[in-house]
Design a protein around this motif. Sequence first.
Motif, PDB file in Angstrom:
ATOM      1  N   LEU A   1       0.860  -1.182   0.000  1.00 22.07           N
ATOM      2  CA  LEU A   1       0.000   0.000   0.000  1.00 22.07           C
ATOM      3  C   LEU A   1       0.896   1.232   0.000  1.00 22.07           C
ATOM      4  O   LEU A   1       2.012   1.201   0.538  1.00 22.07           O
ATOM      5  N   PHE A   2       0.407   2.308  -0.582  1.00 25.54           N
ATOM      6  CA  PHE A   2       1.140   3.573  -0.541  1.00 25.54           C
ATOM      7  C   PHE A   2       0.757   4.324   0.726  1.00 25.54           C
ATOM      8  O   PHE A   2      -0.423   4.493   1.023  1.00 25.54           O
ATOM      9  N   GLN A   3       1.780   4.737   1.479  1.00 28.40           N
ATOM     10  CA  GLN A   3       1.565   5.468   2.723  1.00 28.40           C
ATOM     11  C   GLN A   3       2.336   6.770   2.692  1.00 28.40           C
ATOM     12  O   GLN A   3       3.350   6.901   1.989  1.00 28.40           O
ATOM     13  N   ASP A   4       1.855   7.754   3.466  1.00 33.32           N
ATOM     14  CA  ASP A   4       2.540   9.041   3.524  1.00 33.32           C
ATOM     15  C   ASP A   4       3.964   8.848   4.028  1.00 33.32           C
ATOM     16  O   ASP A   4       4.206   8.029   4.924  1.00 33.32           O
ATOM     17  N   PRO A   5       4.923   9.600   3.469  1.00 31.32           N
ATOM     18  CA  PRO A   5       6.310   9.457   3.910  1.00 31.32           C
ATOM     19  C   PRO A   5       6.481   9.960   5.339  1.00 31.32           C
ATOM     20  O   PRO A   5       5.636  10.716   5.849  1.00 31.32           O
ATOM     21  N   PRO A   6       7.565   9.543   6.009  1.00 31.26           N
ATOM     22  CA  PRO A   6       7.795   9.989   7.399  1.00 31.26           C
ATOM     23  C   PRO A   6       7.814  11.505   7.533  1.00 31.26           C
ATOM     24  O   PRO A   6       7.337  12.053   8.531  1.00 31.26           O
ATOM     25  N   SER A   7       8.366  12.191   6.544  1.00 30.97           N
ATOM     26  CA  SER A   7       8.328  13.650   6.545  1.00 30.97           C
ATOM     27  C   SER A   7       7.311  14.099   5.511  1.00 30.97           C
ATOM     28  O   SER A   7       6.769  13.302   4.759  1.00 30.97           O
ATOM     29  N   SER A   8       7.042  15.363   5.475  1.00 33.95           N
ATOM     30  CA  SER A   8       6.045  15.888   4.536  1.00 33.95           C
ATOM     31  C   SER A   8       6.584  15.961   3.114  1.00 33.95           C
ATOM     32  O   SER A   8       5.827  16.191   2.173  1.00 33.95           O
ATOM     33  N   ALA A   9       7.884  15.780   2.953  1.00 32.26           N
ATOM     34  CA  ALA A   9       8.489  15.889   1.623  1.00 32.26           C
ATOM     35  C   ALA A   9       8.383  14.568   0.878  1.00 32.26           C
ATOM     36  O   ALA A   9       8.480  13.494   1.473  1.00 32.26           O
ATOM     37  N   GLY A  10       8.201  14.663  -0.407  1.00 33.47           N
ATOM     38  CA  GLY A  10       8.231  13.489  -1.252  1.00 33.47           C
ATOM     39  C   GLY A  10       6.874  12.824  -1.416  1.00 33.47           C
ATOM     40  O   GLY A  10       5.918  13.109  -0.688  1.00 33.47           O
ATOM     41  N   PRO A  11       6.790  11.926  -2.376  1.00 35.22           N
ATOM     42  CA  PRO A  11       5.529  11.238  -2.652  1.00 35.22           C
ATOM     43  C   PRO A  11       5.274  10.138  -1.624  1.00 35.22           C
ATOM     44  O   PRO A  11       6.173   9.768  -0.851  1.00 35.22           O
ATOM     45  N   PRO A  12       4.068   9.578  -1.587  1.00 39.42           N
ATOM     46  CA  PRO A  12       3.810   8.422  -0.733  1.00 39.42           C
ATOM     47  C   PRO A  12       4.788   7.284  -1.047  1.00 39.42           C
ATOM     48  O   PRO A  12       5.270   7.155  -2.174  1.00 39.42           O
ATOM     49  N   VAL A  13       5.047   6.471  -0.044  1.00 36.30           N
ATOM     50  CA  VAL A  13       6.027   5.397  -0.207  1.00 36.30           C
ATOM     51  C   VAL A  13       5.316   4.047  -0.166  1.00 36.30           C
ATOM     52  O   VAL A  13       4.319   3.866   0.545  1.00 36.30           O
TER      53      VAL A  13
END
Length: 328
Positions: free
Chosen positions: A5-17
């Motif tokens: 599943l795609f989840q939000d990255p640990p920081s606000s930068a970058g696309p979902p991981v």
Amino acid sequence: MRHVLFQDPPSSAGPPVPVWVDAATPTPGPGQVLIEVHAAGLNRADLLQRDADYRPPAGESAVPGLECAGRIVALGSGVSDLRLGDRVCALLGSGGYATHVVAPRAQVLAVPDGWSMTEAAALPEALATAWWNLRTLGGLRPGDRVLVHGANSGVGTMAVRLARALGASVAGTVRTPALAERVRLLGADPVVVSTAPDAERTLREQAPEGFDIVLDLVGAAVAGLTLTGLRTGGRWLCVGVLSGDEVALSLRAVIRRRLVLTGGSIRSLPAAEKAAVIADVRRCGPWAAPDALRPVLAAAYPATGVTAALEHLERGGLLGKIVLDLTR
């Protein structure tokens, strides 16, 4: 089972991981099979889904992955022509990045003898897309002349091979001279570097008779080459808009030259139409001699390398498809 599943990255930068998570193993319903996935193909739709630019069709899961290959481990009611342990590949609406996936029997193909699972996982989406556009929408016939924009891509390399297998002559466009030579070895000639300043003149000189069909996997950046290349009565089949989706188009030229412009996404087709595409593929001559349609693999990554695999896909410049190998 496990799936991505795609989840939000640990920081606000970058696309979902992409993250592997545990889930209940699904049970196949009537007319379905459960596949233990050995490999899954990557497609640009996966990146668009990650970035929320392309939602899965209604009823499909949020798990990415439009194609896979593996072995059947369970059969739903009404499936009598397949057996447990059969090696298959499948066209999916979603769910391919998983250890197990349920697929409609109507969207399943047998893995040809001698093919690896990674090769088979690269087949269904590219073959279905190329077949539906070239044969169903484009009406390709032996002797037709076909131009494939983005001929180095997964769908592009398949389209070159499929069109040739169906008796067409094929040309292609790519972005670099190195890719041009490699696509030429697949059977496309001429292959024009679309970014070259003299690309339109070169295409006109090398294919003065024009093309019956242009399969456009690129979009706005090659619209000029498309209009230059199409013969009177030609068909422009737009499948991708990686380079942009807005073009200046003279409707007078469309009318005068009797051009046909159409487009579509295999993923958004209703299930019955997807089943019809796969049934047509099963009946086609090239599938009886599958080496003619053997996918070109750009790279294979282990399941733990899904992030790196998506980054590789996003960088582009590939020849063929990227695949996840879940056995590694």
